[in-house]
Design a protein around this motif. Sequence first.
Motif, PDB file in Angstrom:
ATOM      1  N   ARG A   1       0.817  -1.213   0.000  1.00  0.00           N
ATOM      2  CA  ARG A   1       0.000   0.000   0.000  1.00  0.00           C
ATOM      3  C   ARG A   1       0.851   1.262   0.000  1.00  0.00           C
ATOM      4  O   ARG A   1       0.334   2.359  -0.170  1.00  0.00           O
ATOM      5  N   LYS A   2       2.152   1.113   0.238  1.00  0.00           N
ATOM      6  CA  LYS A   2       3.116   2.220   0.240  1.00  0.00           C
ATOM      7  C   LYS A   2       2.739   3.325   1.228  1.00  0.00           C
ATOM      8  O   LYS A   2       2.789   4.515   0.917  1.00  0.00           O
ATOM      9  N   LYS A   3       2.346   2.901   2.440  1.00  0.00           N
ATOM     10  CA  LYS A   3       2.036   3.867   3.493  1.00  0.00           C
ATOM     11  C   LYS A   3       2.132   3.186   4.848  1.00  0.00           C
ATOM     12  O   LYS A   3       2.153   1.956   4.943  1.00  0.00           O
ATOM     13  N   PHE A   4       2.193   4.005   5.894  1.00  0.00           N
ATOM     14  CA  PHE A   4       2.212   3.488   7.254  1.00  0.00           C
ATOM     15  C   PHE A   4       0.784   3.156   7.693  1.00  0.00           C
ATOM     16  O   PHE A   4      -0.141   3.927   7.440  1.00  0.00           O
ATOM     17  N   ILE A   5       0.638   2.017   8.353  1.00  0.00           N
ATOM     18  CA  ILE A   5      -0.653   1.519   8.833  1.00  0.00           C
ATOM     19  C   ILE A   5      -0.529   1.320  10.345  1.00  0.00           C
ATOM     20  O   ILE A   5       0.489   0.793  10.814  1.00  0.00           O
ATOM     21  N   ILE A   6      -1.553   1.701  11.095  1.00  0.00           N
ATOM     22  CA  ILE A   6      -1.516   1.507  12.553  1.00  0.00           C
ATOM     23  C   ILE A   6      -1.306   0.021  12.842  1.00  0.00           C
ATOM     24  O   ILE A   6      -1.964  -0.844  12.268  1.00  0.00           O
ATOM     25  N   LEU A   7      -0.360  -0.232  13.731  1.00  0.00           N
ATOM     26  CA  LEU A   7       0.034  -1.601  14.039  1.00  0.00           C
ATOM     27  C   LEU A   7      -0.924  -2.230  15.039  1.00  0.00           C
ATOM     28  O   LEU A   7      -0.885  -1.944  16.226  1.00  0.00           O
ATOM     29  N   THR A   8      -1.790  -3.097  14.534  1.00  0.00           N
ATOM     30  CA  THR A   8      -2.675  -3.907  15.369  1.00  0.00           C
ATOM     31  C   THR A   8      -2.135  -5.336  15.317  1.00  0.00           C
ATOM     32  O   THR A   8      -1.322  -5.664  14.438  1.00  0.00           O
ATOM     33  N   PRO A   9      -2.586  -6.219  16.197  1.00  0.00           N
ATOM     34  CA  PRO A   9      -2.129  -7.614  16.105  1.00  0.00           C
ATOM     35  C   PRO A   9      -2.434  -8.247  14.738  1.00  0.00           C
ATOM     36  O   PRO A   9      -1.599  -8.960  14.185  1.00  0.00           O
ATOM     37  N   GLU A  10      -3.602  -7.956  14.166  1.00  0.00           N
ATOM     38  CA  GLU A  10      -3.925  -8.513  12.847  1.00  0.00           C
ATOM     39  C   GLU A  10      -3.024  -7.918  11.758  1.00  0.00           C
ATOM     40  O   GLU A  10      -2.592  -8.629  10.858  1.00  0.00           O
ATOM     41  N   GLU A  11      -2.715  -6.628  11.855  1.00  0.00           N
ATOM     42  CA  GLU A  11      -1.823  -6.002  10.869  1.00  0.00           C
ATOM     43  C   GLU A  11      -0.422  -6.598  10.962  1.00  0.00           C
ATOM     44  O   GLU A  11       0.249  -6.772   9.946  1.00  0.00           O
TER      45      GLU A  11
END
Length: 149
Positions: free
Chosen positions: A27-37
Amino acid sequence: MQQLNFPSYSFRFKNSENKVSIFDEIRKKFIILTPEEWVRQHVVRFLLEEKKIPKSLINVEKVLFVNGLRKRYDVVVFNSDGSINILVECKAPEVKIAQATFDQIARYNMTMNATLLMVSNGLNHYFCQMDYENEKYHFLPDLPQYKTN
Protein backbone atom coordinates in the motif's frame (compact mmCIF):
# COMPACT_ATOMS: atom_id res chain seq x y z
CA MET A 1 4.66 -7.31 19.20
CA GLN A 2 4.41 -11.05 19.58
CA GLN A 3 6.90 -13.40 17.89
CA LEU A 4 5.15 -15.17 15.00
CA ASN A 5 5.71 -18.48 13.23
CA PHE A 6 7.40 -16.86 10.21
CA PRO A 7 11.04 -16.21 9.37
CA SER A 8 12.41 -13.04 10.95
CA TYR A 9 11.80 -9.95 8.78
CA SER A 10 12.81 -6.34 9.28
CA PHE A 11 10.04 -3.75 9.16
CA ARG A 12 9.89 0.05 9.20
CA PHE A 13 7.99 1.55 12.13
CA LYS A 14 7.01 5.05 13.14
CA ASN A 15 5.46 6.44 16.28
CA SER A 16 2.98 9.31 16.20
CA GLU A 17 0.39 10.40 18.73
CA ASN A 18 1.38 7.43 20.94
CA LYS A 19 0.42 4.97 18.18
CA VAL A 20 2.93 2.73 16.45
CA SER A 21 2.56 2.27 12.69
CA ILE A 22 4.20 -0.23 10.35
CA PHE A 23 5.09 0.50 6.73
CA ASP A 24 3.13 -1.57 4.21
CA GLU A 25 5.26 -2.15 1.09
CA ILE A 26 2.20 -2.93 -1.01
CA ARG A 27 0.00 0.00 0.00
CA LYS A 28 3.12 2.22 0.24
CA LYS A 29 2.04 3.87 3.49
CA PHE A 30 2.21 3.49 7.25
CA ILE A 31 -0.65 1.52 8.83
CA ILE A 32 -1.52 1.51 12.55
CA LEU A 33 0.03 -1.60 14.04
CA THR A 34 -2.67 -3.91 15.37
CA PRO A 35 -2.13 -7.61 16.11
CA GLU A 36 -3.92 -8.51 12.85
CA GLU A 37 -1.82 -6.00 10.87
CA TRP A 38 1.31 -7.57 12.37
CA VAL A 39 0.20 -10.93 10.94
CA ARG A 40 -0.79 -9.36 7.59
CA GLN A 41 2.63 -7.73 7.18
CA HIS A 42 4.37 -11.03 7.95
CA VAL A 43 2.18 -12.79 5.37
CA VAL A 44 3.09 -10.17 2.74
CA ARG A 45 6.80 -10.60 3.49
CA PHE A 46 6.41 -14.40 3.42
CA LEU A 47 4.83 -14.16 -0.05
CA LEU A 48 7.49 -11.73 -1.31
CA GLU A 49 10.61 -13.25 0.22
CA GLU A 50 9.89 -16.98 0.65
CA LYS A 51 7.52 -17.59 -2.27
CA LYS A 52 9.19 -15.02 -4.59
CA ILE A 53 5.86 -13.52 -5.68
CA PRO A 54 6.34 -10.21 -7.53
CA LYS A 55 5.11 -7.20 -5.54
CA SER A 56 3.02 -6.09 -8.55
CA LEU A 57 0.80 -9.21 -8.19
CA ILE A 58 -0.04 -8.66 -4.50
CA ASN A 59 -3.02 -6.63 -3.31
CA VAL A 60 -3.81 -5.80 0.34
CA GLU A 61 -7.06 -4.82 2.10
CA LYS A 62 -9.45 -4.10 -0.74
CA VAL A 63 -13.24 -4.06 -0.75
CA LEU A 64 -15.26 -6.93 -2.16
CA PHE A 65 -18.98 -7.60 -2.09
CA VAL A 66 -20.28 -10.90 -0.72
CA ASN A 67 -24.03 -11.42 -1.06
CA GLY A 68 -24.44 -7.65 -1.41
CA LEU A 69 -22.47 -6.96 1.79
CA ARG A 70 -19.34 -4.83 1.73
CA LYS A 71 -16.33 -6.82 3.05
CA ARG A 72 -12.54 -6.42 2.94
CA TYR A 73 -10.12 -9.15 2.03
CA ASP A 74 -6.70 -9.23 3.69
CA VAL A 75 -4.34 -10.27 0.89
CA VAL A 76 -4.82 -11.42 -2.70
CA VAL A 77 -2.17 -12.68 -5.09
CA PHE A 78 -3.10 -12.36 -8.75
CA ASN A 79 -1.91 -14.42 -11.70
CA SER A 80 -0.38 -12.45 -14.55
CA ASP A 81 -3.68 -12.81 -16.48
CA GLY A 82 -5.61 -11.04 -13.69
CA SER A 83 -7.25 -14.15 -12.24
CA ILE A 84 -6.78 -14.80 -8.53
CA ASN A 85 -4.10 -17.25 -7.50
CA ILE A 86 -4.14 -16.94 -3.68
CA LEU A 87 -6.72 -15.52 -1.27
CA VAL A 88 -5.39 -14.97 2.27
CA GLU A 89 -7.35 -14.43 5.47
CA CYS A 90 -5.37 -13.08 8.44
CA LYS A 91 -6.41 -13.16 12.06
CA ALA A 92 -4.73 -11.75 15.17
CA PRO A 93 -2.51 -14.29 16.99
CA GLU A 94 -4.96 -14.60 19.89
CA VAL A 95 -7.79 -15.59 17.50
CA LYS A 96 -8.03 -19.35 17.18
CA ILE A 97 -8.41 -20.62 13.62
CA ALA A 98 -11.77 -22.38 13.72
CA GLN A 99 -14.45 -23.49 11.29
CA ALA A 100 -15.87 -19.94 11.26
CA THR A 101 -12.58 -18.70 9.76
CA PHE A 102 -12.74 -21.29 6.97
CA ASP A 103 -16.42 -20.43 6.41
CA GLN A 104 -15.46 -16.73 6.07
CA ILE A 105 -12.73 -17.34 3.49
CA ALA A 106 -15.03 -19.78 1.63
CA ARG A 107 -17.73 -17.06 1.41
CA TYR A 108 -15.16 -14.57 0.11
CA ASN A 109 -13.87 -17.12 -2.36
CA MET A 110 -17.35 -17.63 -3.84
CA THR A 111 -16.79 -14.15 -5.30
CA MET A 112 -13.03 -14.39 -5.86
CA ASN A 113 -12.54 -17.93 -7.28
CA ALA A 114 -8.94 -18.26 -6.08
CA THR A 115 -6.86 -21.32 -6.89
CA LEU A 116 -5.29 -21.42 -3.41
CA LEU A 117 -6.42 -20.30 0.04
CA MET A 118 -4.26 -19.39 3.03
CA VAL A 119 -5.52 -18.80 6.56
CA SER A 120 -3.10 -17.59 9.25
CA ASN A 121 -3.12 -16.13 12.73
CA GLY A 122 0.66 -15.81 12.55
CA LEU A 123 1.14 -18.90 14.69
CA ASN A 124 -0.78 -21.46 12.64
CA HIS A 125 -0.99 -21.44 8.84
CA TYR A 126 -3.36 -23.47 6.68
CA PHE A 127 -3.06 -23.82 2.92
CA CYS A 128 -5.75 -25.25 0.62
CA GLN A 129 -5.89 -26.06 -3.09
CA MET A 130 -9.38 -25.55 -4.51
CA ASP A 131 -11.00 -28.34 -6.54
CA TYR A 132 -13.93 -26.59 -8.23
CA GLU A 133 -14.83 -29.58 -10.38
CA ASN A 134 -15.54 -31.77 -7.32
CA GLU A 135 -16.60 -28.82 -5.09
CA LYS A 136 -14.03 -29.42 -2.37
CA TYR A 137 -10.56 -28.37 -1.28
CA HIS A 138 -7.39 -30.21 -0.35
CA PHE A 139 -5.08 -29.14 2.46
CA LEU A 140 -1.45 -28.58 1.43
CA PRO A 141 1.65 -28.64 3.66
CA ASP A 142 2.79 -25.28 2.18
CA LEU A 143 2.09 -22.84 -0.63
CA PRO A 144 3.83 -23.71 -3.90
CA GLN A 145 6.70 -21.50 -5.02
CA TYR A 146 5.74 -18.78 -7.54
CA LYS A 147 6.33 -19.73 -11.15
CA THR A 148 6.37 -17.33 -14.07
CA ASN A 149 4.10 -18.40 -16.91
